[in-house]
Structures are given as C-alpha cells and as structure tokens.
Design an enzyme around this catalytic site. Sequence first.
Site, PDB file in Angstrom:
ATOM      1  N   GLU A 191     -61.345  34.404 -41.531  1.00  0.00           N
ATOM      2  CA  GLU A 191     -62.267  33.383 -42.032  1.00  0.00           C
ATOM      3  C   GLU A 191     -61.635  32.616 -43.190  1.00  0.00           C
ATOM      4  OE1 GLU A 191     -66.176  34.829 -42.831  1.00  0.00           O
ATOM      5  OE2 GLU A 191     -65.980  36.501 -41.432  1.00  0.00           O
TER       6      GLU A 191
ATOM      7  N   ILE B 106     -62.237  26.663 -47.239  1.00  0.00           N
ATOM      8  CA  ILE B 106     -61.429  25.549 -47.720  1.00  0.00           C
ATOM      9  C   ILE B 106     -61.996  25.086 -49.062  1.00  0.00           C
ATOM     10  CG2 ILE B 106     -60.545  23.236 -47.195  1.00  0.00           C
ATOM     11  CD1 ILE B 106     -61.003  23.901 -44.203  1.00  0.00           C
TER      12      ILE B 106
HETATM   13  P1  ADP Z   1     -70.509  30.962 -39.703  1.00  0.00           P
HETATM   14  O1  ADP Z   1     -71.107  32.340 -39.768  1.00  0.00           O
HETATM   15  O2  ADP Z   1     -70.882  30.193 -38.469  1.00  0.00           O
HETATM   16  O3  ADP Z   1     -69.009  31.002 -39.892  1.00  0.00           O
HETATM   17  P2  ADP Z   1     -70.698  29.985 -42.454  1.00  0.00           P
HETATM   18  O4  ADP Z   1     -71.923  30.119 -43.301  1.00  0.00           O
HETATM   19  O5  ADP Z   1     -69.526  30.871 -42.789  1.00  0.00           O
HETATM   20  O6  ADP Z   1     -71.150  30.142 -40.928  1.00  0.00           O
HETATM   21  O7  ADP Z   1     -70.256  28.447 -42.496  1.00  0.00           O
HETATM   22  C1  ADP Z   1     -69.046  28.074 -41.877  1.00  0.00           C
HETATM   23  C2  ADP Z   1     -69.027  26.642 -41.402  1.00  0.00           C
HETATM   24  O8  ADP Z   1     -69.287  25.750 -42.496  1.00  0.00           O
HETATM   25  C3  ADP Z   1     -67.635  26.261 -40.905  1.00  0.00           C
HETATM   26  O9  ADP Z   1     -67.457  26.602 -39.528  1.00  0.00           O
HETATM   27  C4  ADP Z   1     -67.609  24.750 -41.134  1.00  0.00           C
HETATM   28  O10 ADP Z   1     -68.089  24.063 -39.983  1.00  0.00           O
HETATM   29  C5  ADP Z   1     -68.574  24.543 -42.300  1.00  0.00           C
HETATM   30  N1  ADP Z   1     -67.918  24.236 -43.582  1.00  0.00           N
HETATM   31  C6  ADP Z   1     -68.320  23.242 -44.425  1.00  0.00           C
HETATM   32  N2  ADP Z   1     -67.568  23.209 -45.527  1.00  0.00           N
HETATM   33  C7  ADP Z   1     -66.638  24.199 -45.421  1.00  0.00           C
HETATM   34  C8  ADP Z   1     -65.559  24.638 -46.257  1.00  0.00           C
HETATM   35  N3  ADP Z   1     -65.305  24.063 -47.443  1.00  0.00           N
HETATM   36  N4  ADP Z   1     -64.796  25.690 -45.819  1.00  0.00           N
HETATM   37  C9  ADP Z   1     -65.068  26.266 -44.629  1.00  0.00           C
HETATM   38  N5  ADP Z   1     -66.077  25.899 -43.793  1.00  0.00           N
HETATM   39  C10 ADP Z   1     -66.859  24.862 -44.172  1.00  0.00           C
HETATM   40 MG    MG Z   2     -68.042  32.047 -41.526  1.00  0.00          MG
END
Ligand code: ADP
Ligand code: MG
Length: 157
Positions: free
Chosen positions: A81, A84
Amino acid sequence: GAMRHLPYFCRGEVVKGFGRGSKELGIPTANFSEQVVESFPSDISTGIYYGWACVGNGDVHKMVLSIGWNPFYKNIKKSVETHIIHTFKEDFYGEILSIVITGYIRPEKNFDSLDALISAIQEDIEEAKRQLDLPEHLKLKEDNFFHLPEGKAVNNH
Ligand code: ADP
Ligand code: MG
C-alpha cells in the site's frame, strides 16, 4: 530482507483495498492488485518503506509504503500500500501507479491506540520527506522509469 532489493521498481493497477479506513485517518493508501504483490521478491521484509510514486503519467511525488500481511487473505499473503505525499483532487482507482522504493524505515508494529498509530505514520512521513531530499534518493525521482510508458528500468542497476 529489507534493503537488499532496493531500489525496487514496480508498476501496476490501483485496486480497492479492504476498507481499513485509511482515508478516514487522513492517510489514504493506494493498494496494488494481488498479482503485482505476488511479483515482489518473496523474501522482502514487511514494514514501512519510502520512495517515489507517480499516477498515470502525472508528476512524481514522495511516498511512504507499507508491505504488510493482508487480512483479507487470512494474513498468508502480503499487501503493498502506497501513501503518496500529495493532495489529489480525486481518487484514482483503476489507474496505473508507478513506484520506486528507495529506502526502509522500520518493521511493522502494533499500536496501543489509534492516536499512537497516526502519530507513528506522521513520523514515518516526516522521515521519508527528509531522506528523499538526500542526493542518493533524490536522483531516482528523475529515473526514466517514470517518463517512459514501457519503462525498461531494472532493479539493482
Ligand atoms: P482502500 O481500502 O480502497 O485502499 P483507502 O482509504 O486506503 O481505501 O484509500 C485509497 C484510495 O484513495 C486510493 O486507491 C486512491 O484512489 C485514493 N487516494 C487519494 N489520495 C491519495 C494519496 N495521496 N495516496 C494514496 N491514495 C490516495
Ligand atoms: Mg488502501
């Protein structure tokens, strides 16, 4: 296990995670598909790493990354995971995420409270930002891997 494979280049689709609520904590993590995770060296250590990341053919940003055990697969498979260090206007599920992992911060830990977890992650982010400004890490931001659609980057070059 942690450093031997670095720098590690990797590219793959961003998939839905298992909703651990990372986004609610203010720390969304873009999850790689199981297939991409399977392509990682099997002896790479779990823990927290840092490096550079780019969504599609967008800008290259600093990132922190966790390699952990995937609860969805009863902790027998790993998950990878990427958080960013940049504020995006929209989610980017389904897009291609390119990363290079350049350094290792610490092993996985259990935390007594959510606050302790969040402050550890904040410290990881600060550590990543500092390390990535050092020439040996900064130079990988400019790697052709991020600029060529079919980047021919090879690990350990
Ligand atoms: P999930 O359980 O689906 O991974 P998260 O709560 O971890 O959900 O959110 C991840 C999603 O958020 C990523 O797949 C991406 O589409 C979005 N996202 C938005 N900003 C960021 C960032 N700065 N870093 C990583 N993902 C981000
Ligand atoms: Mg995630």
